[in-house]
Scaffold this motif. Structure first.
Motif, PDB file in Angstrom:
ATOM      1  N   GLN A  89       9.726  18.129 -25.804  1.00 54.43           N
ATOM      2  CA  GLN A  89       8.415  18.273 -25.180  1.00 54.43           C
ATOM      3  C   GLN A  89       7.571  17.002 -25.265  1.00 54.43           C
ATOM      4  O   GLN A  89       7.096  16.502 -24.260  1.00 54.43           O
ATOM      5  N   CYS A  90       7.394  16.457 -26.485  1.00 55.38           N
ATOM      6  CA  CYS A  90       6.442  15.356 -26.664  1.00 55.38           C
ATOM      7  C   CYS A  90       7.098  14.002 -26.943  1.00 55.38           C
ATOM      8  O   CYS A  90       6.437  12.977 -26.863  1.00 55.38           O
ATOM      9  N   LEU A  99      12.649  21.054 -30.547  1.00 57.22           N
ATOM     10  CA  LEU A  99      11.210  20.843 -30.512  1.00 57.22           C
ATOM     11  C   LEU A  99      10.711  20.469 -31.903  1.00 57.22           C
ATOM     12  O   LEU A  99      11.208  20.996 -32.905  1.00 57.22           O
ATOM     13  N   CYS A 103       5.063  21.244 -31.487  1.00 59.50           N
ATOM     14  CA  CYS A 103       5.378  21.804 -30.162  1.00 59.50           C
ATOM     15  C   CYS A 103       5.924  23.225 -30.284  1.00 59.50           C
ATOM     16  O   CYS A 103       5.607  24.080 -29.463  1.00 59.50           O
TER      17      CYS A 103
END
Length: 142
Positions: A89-90, A99, A103
């Motif tokens: 995600q990030c 993740l 997240c």
């Protein structure tokens, strides 16, 4: 007794009997050889601080394959300080799962809110707001 299944190898596309692995025997042997190369490289003391990119370049194994070894638990990234891969995600460097903690927590919170909203909508559909048969109203005294 389970019937054997024929599948196409996801690497080379050949047909094989899928009973123990997701790959044909030749590809499976190739993956095992790649794992041995990575593991032997990381056993050397001065290589323990290597990143995935450095390991990939040194042993000629793809970064994707090394990430799979870590995700599958075959390589324990906590033993190697710089061995990690980006959060889906990030992009923060993580050593397990797909993740990072932040997240995963955010995703879980949003999922719970969505489930609660769905439950509320279902409950409202079953019991619509309106005049109830047992409703009591204030009466004026005469």
């Amino acid at each position: 007794m389970q019937a054997s299944r024929l599948e196409n190898c996801s690497i080379c596309g050949r047909l094989f009997n899928k009973s123990y692995s997701d790959y044909c025997l030749d590809c499976y042997k190739d993956i095992e050889q790649q794992f041995k190369l990575v593991a032997e490289f990381l056993k050397v003391e001065q290589n323990r601080g290597a990143t995935i990119a450095e390991v990939s370049e040194a042993v000629d194994v793809s970064k994707k394959r090394i990430k799979e070894f870590i995700r599958d638990g075959r390589l324990y990234a906590a033993d190697y300080p710089n061995l990690g891969y980006p959060c889906s995600q990030c992009g923060k460097v993580i050593k397990r799962e797909s993740l990072c903690t932040e997240c995963a927590t955010k995703f879980s919170t949003e999922l719970n809110k969505s489930l609660q909203a769905d439950q509320f909508r279902e409950q409202m559909a079953k019991n619509p707001v309106g005049v109830s048969a047992n409703a009591q109203y204030w009466k004026l005294r005469k």
